[in-house]
Design an enzyme around this catalytic site. Structure first.
Site, PDB file in Angstrom:
ATOM      1  N   ASP A 142       0.864  -1.182   0.000  1.00  0.00           N
ATOM      2  CA  ASP A 142       0.000   0.000   0.000  1.00  0.00           C
ATOM      3  C   ASP A 142       0.899   1.229   0.000  1.00  0.00           C
ATOM      4  O   ASP A 142       1.600   1.501   0.973  1.00  0.00           O
ATOM      5  CB  ASP A 142      -0.910   0.004   1.234  1.00  0.00           C
ATOM      6  CG  ASP A 142      -2.024   1.054   1.144  1.00  0.00           C
ATOM      7  OD1 ASP A 142      -1.836   2.059   0.437  1.00  0.00           O
ATOM      8  OD2 ASP A 142      -3.069   0.855   1.793  1.00  0.00           O
ATOM      9  N   ARG A 176      -0.042   4.426  -0.432  1.00  0.00           N
ATOM     10  CA  ARG A 176      -0.759   5.682  -0.213  1.00  0.00           C
ATOM     11  C   ARG A 176      -0.168   6.491   0.940  1.00  0.00           C
ATOM     12  O   ARG A 176       0.409   5.938   1.870  1.00  0.00           O
ATOM     13  CB  ARG A 176      -2.243   5.392   0.056  1.00  0.00           C
ATOM     14  CG  ARG A 176      -2.980   4.926  -1.169  1.00  0.00           C
ATOM     15  CD  ARG A 176      -4.401   4.512  -0.838  1.00  0.00           C
ATOM     16  NE  ARG A 176      -4.455   3.315  -0.011  1.00  0.00           N
ATOM     17  CZ  ARG A 176      -5.588   2.727   0.369  1.00  0.00           C
ATOM     18  NH1 ARG A 176      -6.748   3.258   0.009  1.00  0.00           N
ATOM     19  NH2 ARG A 176      -5.561   1.632   1.113  1.00  0.00           N
TER      20      ARG A 176
END
EC number: 3.5.4.25
Length: 352
Positions: free
Chosen positions: A284, A286
């Site tokens: 991930d 982000r």
């Protein structure tokens, strides 16, 4: 330190132009494998001597890195150039989606890195550009852009994000909604917030929603993004007031094209976690400090967060936003996203 230097380098990479990356231990001159063809590679490397820089996660598949190295998504590996490695072979080295269709010739040999910090920064730059983290590497020559490791680190910094404009926007969930657009001078992604209801002293119900073209717009059944978006809007509308933050972080931050590559790997049997890692990306990627900056600009410091992802709670609180309550989003699965939802639960800690 200049995020704009990183933006220029990203633009050059996406156009297939050479870039020079500088760090404390030296510099590397690079051309993205994804942006190269026979003509541009000959111009960059007339002697056909450029080695190939890839991530350790990808190198493990090629038997060039061990599992310990591959566990670090930033770890670079340099593959020695051989006479038979042309653009097509370099592309096959770089893109795991092609492993079944284009069996690799091999064997490949790893070489020591002369500037590992610069190589790490270069891989990060490729990921920010939304391209495969793989380069042809030369020590000398002209480049279209020069960038430092510090410039690359500054590119993702949300500190310069500001409100660009706002307007009334009636939507199906609420006819009294207002949309607010956010822009940074350092990079092109524009984020938006949809404020629903009449603001009062209570903590708003907040949803951090990462952009998903396939789910939000095309109605993909492979994920739950579209249904989550619409469910969140209705849950916000049913509360006193709230805000949907729509973040331009497609594919958990790896970009649209790489997300579709991950889809292709899922069709080959990999789950979403292994697909991202196999492509050379983090599970991930982000950065939720962007969402925290948006909330700060809107004058919000405490929220009720609508999410199944504990990492969003951690990310907001680390950036100074207090999460008073986590509210789950409960939706039915379908035959196409059952494995995706199970992977989110079992491998990335999502909770109901």
């Amino acid at each position: 330190m200049s995020a704009r230097a990183a933006a220029r380098a990203i633009d050059a990479l996406r156009r297939g132009w050479p870039v020079r990356v500088q760090a404390a231990d030296g510099a590397v001159r690079l051309m993205a494998v994804e942006g190269a063809d026979a003509v541009t590679l000959a111009g960059f490397d007339p002697g056909a001597e450029a080695d190939i820089l890839i991530s350790a996660a990808r190198a493990q598949t090629l038997k060039l890195a061990n599992q310990l190295a591959a566990a670090d998504p930033d770890m670079p590996v340099l593959v020695a150039r051989a006479p038979w490695i042309d653009v097509d072979v370099a592309t096959a080295i770089s893109d795991p989606v092609l492993d079944l269709a284009s069996p690799l010739k091999g064997p490949f040999m790893a070489k020591p890195l002369s500037a590992p910090s610069a190589a790490k920064a270069a891989l990060r730059l490729a990921r920010l550009a939304g391209i495969l983290p793989a380069y042809f590497v030369m020590a000398e020559g002209d480049s279209e852009a020069e960038v430092s490791a510090a410039d690359i680190d500054a590119y993702d910094d949300a500190v310069h994000l500001a409100i660009a404009t706002r307007a009334r926007l009636p939507v199906s969930a609420s006819e009294t909604a207002e949309i607010v657009a956010f822009r940074s001078p350092d990079e092109p992604r524009e984020h938006v917030a949809l404020i629903v209801g009449q603001r009062d002293s209570s903590p708003p119900v907040i949803r951090l929603h990462s952009e998903c073209l396939t789910g939000d717009v095309l109605g993909s059944l492979k994920c739950d993004c579209g249904p989550q978006l619409h469910q969140a809007l209705h849950q916000i509308a049913d509360s006193n007031w709230g805000i949907l933050l729509y973040l331009r972080q497609e594919g958990r931050g790896i970009g649209l094209v790489n997300k579709l590559r991950a889809y292709a790997l899922q069709d080959q049997g990999f789950d979403t976690v292994d697909a991202n890692v196999r492509l050379g990306f983090a599970i991930d990627a982000r950065d939720f400090s962007v969402a925290a900056r948006m909330l700060d600009l809107l004058g919000v410091d405490e929220v009720r967060l609508l999410t199944n992802n504990p990492n969003k709670v951690t990310g907001l609180e680390a950036a100074g936003i207090r999460v008073a309550e986590r509210l789950p989003i409960i939706l039915p699965s379908n035959p196409h996203n059952e494995r995706y939802l199970a992977t989110k639960r079992d491998r990335t800690g999502h909770q109901l």
